[in-house]
Motif scaffolding. Sequence first.
Motif, PDB file in Angstrom:
ATOM      1  N   LEU A 250       0.876  -1.498   0.053  1.00  0.00           N
ATOM      2  CA  LEU A 250      -0.008  -0.117  -0.052  1.00  0.00           C
ATOM      3  C   LEU A 250       0.766   1.205   0.042  1.00  0.00           C
ATOM      4  N   ALA A 251       1.866   1.204   0.677  1.00  0.00           N
ATOM      5  CA  ALA A 251       2.820   2.357   0.959  1.00  0.00           C
ATOM      6  C   ALA A 251       3.373   2.490  -0.395  1.00  0.00           C
TER       7      ALA A 251
ATOM      8  N   GLN B 219       2.379   1.611  -3.520  1.00  0.00           N
ATOM      9  CA  GLN B 219       1.290   2.250  -4.486  1.00  0.00           C
ATOM     10  C   GLN B 219       0.940   3.674  -4.026  1.00  0.00           C
ATOM     11  N   GLN B 220       0.966   4.015  -2.774  1.00  0.00           N
ATOM     12  CA  GLN B 220       0.634   5.506  -2.439  1.00  0.00           C
ATOM     13  C   GLN B 220       1.732   6.659  -2.968  1.00  0.00           C
ATOM     14  N   SER B 221       2.846   5.738  -2.849  1.00  0.00           N
ATOM     15  CA  SER B 221       4.103   6.739  -3.219  1.00  0.00           C
ATOM     16  C   SER B 221       4.013   6.844  -4.912  1.00  0.00           C
TER      17      SER B 221
ATOM     18  N   GLU C 120       1.304   9.548  -5.382  1.00  0.00           N
ATOM     19  CA  GLU C 120       1.690  10.886  -4.977  1.00  0.00           C
ATOM     20  C   GLU C 120       3.000  11.417  -5.574  1.00  0.00           C
TER      21      GLU C 120
END
Length: 272
Positions: A253-254, A256-258, A261
Amino acid sequence: MDKQRDGRVAVITGAASGIGQGLAEHAARLRMRLVLADRDELRLRALAQRLRAGGVEVLEQPTDVARGEALDALRDATLERFGGVDLLFNNAGVMQTGASWELDAAQWRRMLDINLMGVINGLRSFMPLLLEQGRPAHVVNTASLAGLVCSPFMAAYTVTKQAVVALSEVLHYEMAALQAPISVSVLCPGPVASRIMTSDQAGGTAAGELGALLAASIEQGMSTDELARRVFQALAAGRFWILPHPGFKPNLLARQQSILEETNPVFQMAEL
């Protein structure tokens, strides 16, 4: 053991040890008919003899998955013996750690040939047969958590496993577009008790330290019996993603978020 036969034919590469052996043993308990392939002829023969002694129909064939003609020969032998295929496990793989710039051309080639071309060769040999059969079948490609998240000093392994994930997803879409009765799954396990680290040739101090950490993690990893149980449970549920170690999901998840963003990635060890 239940004497009622399942009757399905399962082809498993990398079957002589580790995940492949666990899959073979679980399929044997289901009374499937088995086609087992591996480069390690002695271990392959020993496993086949043991399963055969339990009343399971087994065809074993020494196979180098890096060679397309070897997969063609495996397909032909399967057809001659059993007449078709219901489950194809493209499972053979090796591990290589080391800084991306320190691995020599031969090390990169070995990883690409076995981990990636082994799956590609399996698909090129068996997919026309599965499509021609015109009946339900299932393809399972073994990737890794490294197919979804990245770690330092594992470039060659990560590159090949992320390619296997992408290839599997594309194949899934292709089967849907053709409305073919063939399901696809990608297996992305974390540490599983196996001999995969025996294939490692870590280079450099940092890579050596990582190799030691990985070896300890694998030694204490999920049993191949439990892994196989979870795999077959996922197949029964028709799942594409097979993620036996869900503890890594915050790391995914981290990542994908990176990406979304557009922030610089930061490595964090997964809690498995």
